[in-house]
Design an enzyme around this catalytic site. Structure first.
Site, short mmCIF file in Angstrom:
data_model
loop_
_atom_site.label_atom_id
_atom_site.label_comp_id
_atom_site.label_asym_id
_atom_site.label_seq_id
_atom_site.Cartn_x
_atom_site.Cartn_y
_atom_site.Cartn_z
N PHE A 126 34.00 87.21 -1.33
CA PHE A 126 32.81 87.95 -1.73
C PHE A 126 33.27 89.26 -2.35
CE2 PHE A 126 29.01 90.54 -1.26
CZ PHE A 126 28.04 89.66 -1.72
N ASP A 198 37.69 87.09 7.08
CA ASP A 198 36.28 87.45 6.91
C ASP A 198 35.46 86.27 7.43
OD1 ASP A 198 33.65 87.70 5.97
OD2 ASP A 198 34.26 88.71 4.13
N TYR A 221 23.95 89.56 10.20
CA TYR A 221 22.59 89.34 9.70
C TYR A 221 22.39 87.98 9.07
CZ TYR A 221 24.89 91.12 5.45
OH TYR A 221 25.77 91.33 4.42
N LYS A 222 23.44 87.17 8.99
CA LYS A 222 23.29 85.83 8.43
C LYS A 222 22.96 84.85 9.56
CE LYS A 222 26.63 86.89 4.75
NZ LYS A 222 25.69 87.27 3.69
N ARG A 370 22.71 77.29 -3.74
CA ARG A 370 23.25 77.33 -2.37
C ARG A 370 22.14 77.01 -1.36
NH1 ARG A 370 26.22 82.36 -0.23
NH2 ARG A 370 24.08 83.09 -0.19
#
Length: 411
Positions: A126, A198, A221-222, A370
């Site tokens: 990312f 990560d 938060y995912k 996605r």
């Protein structure tokens, strides 16, 4: 069709995690396949935040820092989160953001490998991972960033004996493809470098075993459903905790913060990786989600993730075969996270048309659709409905509507 909606409903009735869906706020008529970007809110999050505002802050004011354990939230929450990534007590600290966590972990790794002046970074990470490493290397001076694509070229990158650390994402945020963390970590460490993972697209998606790694970072938060802006985490292997020192020497990581000494001394253990004041309201929401996670069997989470993603691949390839989709995610369930991605030359308007019909995925440039499958609240019938709706959008070419072609910000 290979599997009917009735068949999917029967699978849901037998799902050992089915009771946890009721713990989340999910709007009627929405199939929410964006938990890999922002997880659905736990129903108990609102009450948790309200309690902190009204009873703790409102009732005890500044005294809540001690009475309600606010000061210790980075480590107490870290101990609650640790089992979700295969870590133990005293190995995880929560706070700040993923970007800051990367600076903490990578700078500590560099200091543990003096004389080695290379950071290996994945071009498919990312962007914030690479941006923060670029800024760190520039600020420290004298460091080279050596690029790889996933693990392609990794052995060559490590061959010179000059690599201090490697930063990779366990799951590729675009494709959903997953690395073999144990195998990659062993290769990196055999070359004398330190491994930083990560876990933003791993934690909460399936069983994670971070224990071989030297450091790891991730967001909450995912799949962990901590809420927008919820704090990130850093894992530090016990073998490094006595010596690891990062460059963000904040008051909350001091050995004796209330001595108010003019110089910095790092706290013992993982606490030294705390930096700034914990965002107490965000911690309240995250801990409300961890209440739910403590009732989930991680083996069942992984089994359901595999079932959902496999079902989606099968249905989409059956229903959408004529319409130009390409599978970007591995068919091997061991090599994918809890995400499936397809490519399409008109991916952006296709996704916007799909969202307008109640199926929420997201788009990543240049052409990736996605879909994230959060096992705690996504059902087999949701997968079925998403595939059927995608086929309808493509068959009827709903995406050609001009309003879908105007670019909006997509996170």
């Amino acid at each position: 069709m290979a599997i009917s909606r009735a068949d999917c409903a029967a699978l849901d009735a037998a799902d050992p995690l089915r009771h946890l869906r009721d713990e989340f706020v999910l709007p009627d008529g929405t199939v929410y396949l964006v938990g890999n970007s922002l997880g659905a809110p736990p129903k108990r999050a609102s009450a948790a935040v309200t309690r902190v505002v009204e009873e703790e802050w409102g009732g005890r004011l500044v005294g809540a820092w001690n009475a309600d354990g606010w000061f210790d939230l980075p480590t107490s929450t870290g101990d609650r989160l640790a089992p979700l990534i295969g870590a133990g007590p005293g190995q995880v600290v929560v706070g700040d953001t993923t970007s800051i966590a990367i600076v903490k972990a990578v700078s500590a790794a560099l200091r543990l490998r003096p004389g080695r002046r290379v950071i290996v970074s994945d071009l498919d990470n990312f962007p914030t991972d690479r941006y923060m490493v670029q800024g760190l290397a520039g600020a420290l001076g004298g460091y080279e960033i050596r690029d790889v694509r996933g693990t392609e070229g990794l052995d060559e990158a490590l061959a010179g004996g000059d690599v201090a650390c490697v930063l990779l994402s366990e799951v590729d945020y675009r494709t959903g493809n997953r690395h073999d963390t144990a195998e990659v970590t062993a290769r990196v460490q055999a070359a004398g470098a330190l491994m930083v993972w990560d876990l933003c697209h791993s934690a909460g998606a399936y069983q994670v075993d971070v224990s071989p790694a030297d450091f790891a970072v991730g967001c909450t938060y995912k799949y962990l459903n901590g809420g927008p802006g919820s704090p990130a985490f850093v894992y530090v292997h016990p073998r490094h905790q006595a010596d690891a020192e990062h460059i963000l020497t904040g008051w909350h990581g001091h050995a004796a913060p209330f001595a108010f000494e003019p110089g910095y001394r790092p706290a013992e253990g993982v606490r030294r990786f705390a930096v700034s004041t914990p965002h107490v309201l965000s911690f309240a929401s995250l801990n409300a989600s961890l209440d739910v996670w403590e009732r989930a069997d991680l083996a069942e989470v992984r089994a359901k993730s595999v079932a959902l993603t496999s079902l989606f691949i099968d249905l989409v390839e059956e229903l959408c075969a004529p319409y130009g989709l390409g599978l970007a995610t591995s068919r091997d369930s061991e090599r994918r996270g809890s995400q499936v991605s397809f490519t399409h030359p008109e991916g952006y308007p296709v996704m916007r048309a799909l969202i307008d019909r109640g199926v929420h995925g997201d788009f990543r440039a240049p052409d990736i659709l996605r879909f994230g499958f959060a096992p705690l609240y996504i059902r087999h019938v949701d997968v079925h409905d998403a595939a059927v709706t995608l086929a309808e959008v493509l068959e009827k070419e709903h995406w050609r509507d001009e309003r879908y072609r105007r670019r909006l910000a997509v996170t």
